[in-house]
Scaffold this active site. Structure first.
Site, PDB file in Angstrom:
ATOM      1  N   GLU A   1       0.847  -1.203   0.000  1.00 31.35           N
ATOM      2  CA  GLU A   1       0.000   0.000   0.000  1.00 31.35           C
ATOM      3  C   GLU A   1       0.880   1.250   0.000  1.00 31.35           C
ATOM      4  O   GLU A   1       2.066   1.168   0.316  1.00 31.35           O
ATOM      5  CB  GLU A   1      -0.921   0.003   1.227  1.00 31.35           C
ATOM      6  CG  GLU A   1      -0.179  -0.119   2.547  1.00 31.35           C
ATOM      7  CD  GLU A   1      -0.783   0.711   3.672  1.00 31.35           C
ATOM      8  OE1 GLU A   1      -1.221   1.844   3.408  1.00 31.35           O
ATOM      9  OE2 GLU A   1      -0.788   0.223   4.819  1.00 31.35           O
TER      10      GLU A   1
ATOM     11  N   LYS B   1      -3.018  -1.358  15.654  1.00 31.44           N
ATOM     12  CA  LYS B   1      -2.482  -0.538  16.753  1.00 31.44           C
ATOM     13  C   LYS B   1      -3.360  -0.637  18.000  1.00 31.44           C
ATOM     14  O   LYS B   1      -4.580  -0.742  17.918  1.00 31.44           O
ATOM     15  CB  LYS B   1      -2.417   0.932  16.333  1.00 31.44           C
ATOM     16  CG  LYS B   1      -1.361   1.243  15.301  1.00 31.44           C
ATOM     17  CD  LYS B   1      -1.320   2.711  14.986  1.00 31.44           C
ATOM     18  CE  LYS B   1      -2.661   3.269  14.575  1.00 31.44           C
ATOM     19  NZ  LYS B   1      -3.195   2.670  13.341  1.00 31.44           N
TER      20      LYS B   1
HETATM   21  N1  PSU Z   1      -2.111   1.708  10.621  1.00 30.14           N
HETATM   22  C1  PSU Z   1      -0.810   2.013  10.777  1.00 30.14           C
HETATM   23  N2  PSU Z   1      -0.187   2.750   9.803  1.00 30.14           N
HETATM   24  C2  PSU Z   1      -0.851   3.174   8.692  1.00 30.14           C
HETATM   25  C3  PSU Z   1      -2.230   2.829   8.542  1.00 30.14           C
HETATM   26  C4  PSU Z   1      -2.805   2.098   9.535  1.00 30.14           C
HETATM   27  O1  PSU Z   1      -0.208   1.663  11.769  1.00 30.14           O
HETATM   28  O2  PSU Z   1      -0.253   3.859   7.847  1.00 30.14           O
HETATM   29  C5  PSU Z   1      -2.975   3.259   7.318  1.00 30.14           C
HETATM   30  C6  PSU Z   1      -3.237   2.066   6.400  1.00 30.14           C
HETATM   31  O3  PSU Z   1      -3.174   2.521   5.063  1.00 30.14           O
HETATM   32  C7  PSU Z   1      -4.653   1.676   6.767  1.00 30.14           C
HETATM   33  C8  PSU Z   1      -5.273   3.020   7.043  1.00 30.14           C
HETATM   34  O4  PSU Z   1      -5.333   0.995   5.727  1.00 30.14           O
HETATM   35  O5  PSU Z   1      -4.252   3.751   7.708  1.00 30.14           O
HETATM   36  C9  PSU Z   1      -6.526   2.925   7.885  1.00 30.14           C
HETATM   37  O6  PSU Z   1      -7.122   4.180   7.945  1.00 30.14           O
HETATM   38  P1  PSU Z   1      -8.627   4.334   8.452  1.00 30.14           P
HETATM   39  O7  PSU Z   1      -8.569   3.978   9.914  1.00 30.14           O
HETATM   40  O8  PSU Z   1      -8.969   5.778   8.202  1.00 30.14           O
HETATM   41  O9  PSU Z   1      -9.443   3.382   7.640  1.00 30.14           O
END
Ligand code: PSU
Ligand code: MN
Length: 315
Positions: A40, A172
């Site tokens: 990604e 996380k």
């Molecule tokens: N968790 C991390 N680092 C990241 C992301 C998540 O520790 O960079 C990024 C990933 O691309 C994940 C996105 O798919 O954040 C999730 O965002 P949201 O919670 O807005 O869906």
């Protein structure tokens, strides 16, 4: 056209990759049935500060190559979905502001000619369309704490839909991890530990949440993934690789920082897709850069494991 792995007698929802600019290298690997690992780009554009972000993107690609697979980073560049981003594309995402593209944003970015970095959800869609069966990331999005109108990452329903093996270090600890695991169960996504019995909590190896499956051998894992996909309608398999022991943080060390980061997000009224990047940046600041080192190390380690799995899957 040949698809990577598991062609025999297996129904895989592939809607075609006509909307995607697949790089010649990735196209050739897919057509020849060689291992490919999707990556990604939101981790680069929104997950790490400059200039570390570019380093992380390059290190993940290099780890995939060292493991004998072809890296295929996804993004939207000037309104075109890309699979197999070159150095120029990566440098652009790493050095200039781009939008964060989750599943809902892909078509919108295409229509407006925008440049965007893809999340886990968006990358899952692109990988599934193009027939890439393995994907490495840092951590997945999950259920944010907050009860009723909880913010649930689009990563979770997309995992339920897209038949891709996703190698990550769990999610996380700022997220509601028990609720995240429950939602994965609802979505029909098996969560498998490699070298761990608990769901890793990204910065730390422990979460206190036991996993139902553990497979330390990639051959065994590849067979389990194949069996999962031999049934119609199957989505992702979530492969959990804990952060490398030499950089992982202790749970107690992290807990205080997480509380503080969430309080800051609340105080500043941060909402929607801005929450994850905000919290990552806050943790980096509050830990004096410790979380960044863990994040970097686990991203590379996950890319390496994904390459081995991709190799086992096409063997
Ligand atoms: N968790 C991390 N680092 C990241 C992301 C998540 O520790 O960079 C990024 C990933 O691309 C994940 C996105 O798919 O954040 C999730 O965002 P949201 O919670 O807005 O869906
Ligand atoms: Mn969200």
């Amino acid at each position: 056209m040949r698809r990577q792995g598991f062609e025999k007698g297996v129904t895989v929802a592939v809607s075609g990759d006509g909307a995607i600019d697949v790089s010649p290298e990735v196209r050739a690997a897919l057509d020849a049935g060689r291992p490919v690992v999707a990556l990604e780009s939101s981790i680069v554009a929104q997950g790490f500060p400059r200039p570390r972000n570019r380093e992380v993107g390059r290190a993940m690609s290099a780890a995939v190559r060292d493991g004998g697979a072809v890296p295929a980073m996804t993004a939207v560049i000037d309104g075109r979905i890309r699979l197999g981003l070159d150095d120029a594309g990566l440098d652009r995402l790493a050095s200039t502001d781009s939008i964060k593209c989750s599943a809902r944003d892909l078509g919108m970015a295409m229509a407006s000619g925008a440049t965007g970095a893809t999340t886990v959800a968006a990358t899952l869609r692109i990988a599934a369309m193009a027939g890439v069966r393995v994907f490495a990331t840092g951590g997945i999005g999950g259920v944010h704490p907050g009860g009723g109108a909880a913010d649930v990452s689009a990563d979770l329903p997309e995992l339920g839909r897209c038949p891709v093996a996703v190698v990550c270090s769990g999610a996380k600890s700022v997220l509601d991890l028990p609720a995240t695991l429950e939602r994965l169960e609802t979505e029909g996504v098996p969560v498998v530990g490699v070298g761990c019995d608990e769901l890793p909590a990204f910065h730390t190896r422990e979460s206190g949440l036991a996993l139902k499956y553990r497979m330390d051998d990639v051959g065994e894992l590849a067979r389990a993934v194949a069996a999962h996909w031999s049934l119609p309608g199957a989505g992702a398999v979530l492969v959990c690789n804990p952060p490398p022991a030499d950089t992982a943080m202790a749970r107690a060390e992290l807990d205080g920082l997480v509380g503080q980061a969430l309080a800051e997000a609340d105080r500043d009224g941060v909402r929607g897709d801005a929450v994850t990047p905000f919290v990552l940046a806050a943790l980096n600041r509050l830990s004096a850069g410790r979380t960044l080192e863990v994040n970097h190390a686990l991203a590379v380690s996950n890319a390496a494991l994904a390459a081995r799995l991709a190799g086992a899957m096409v063997a």
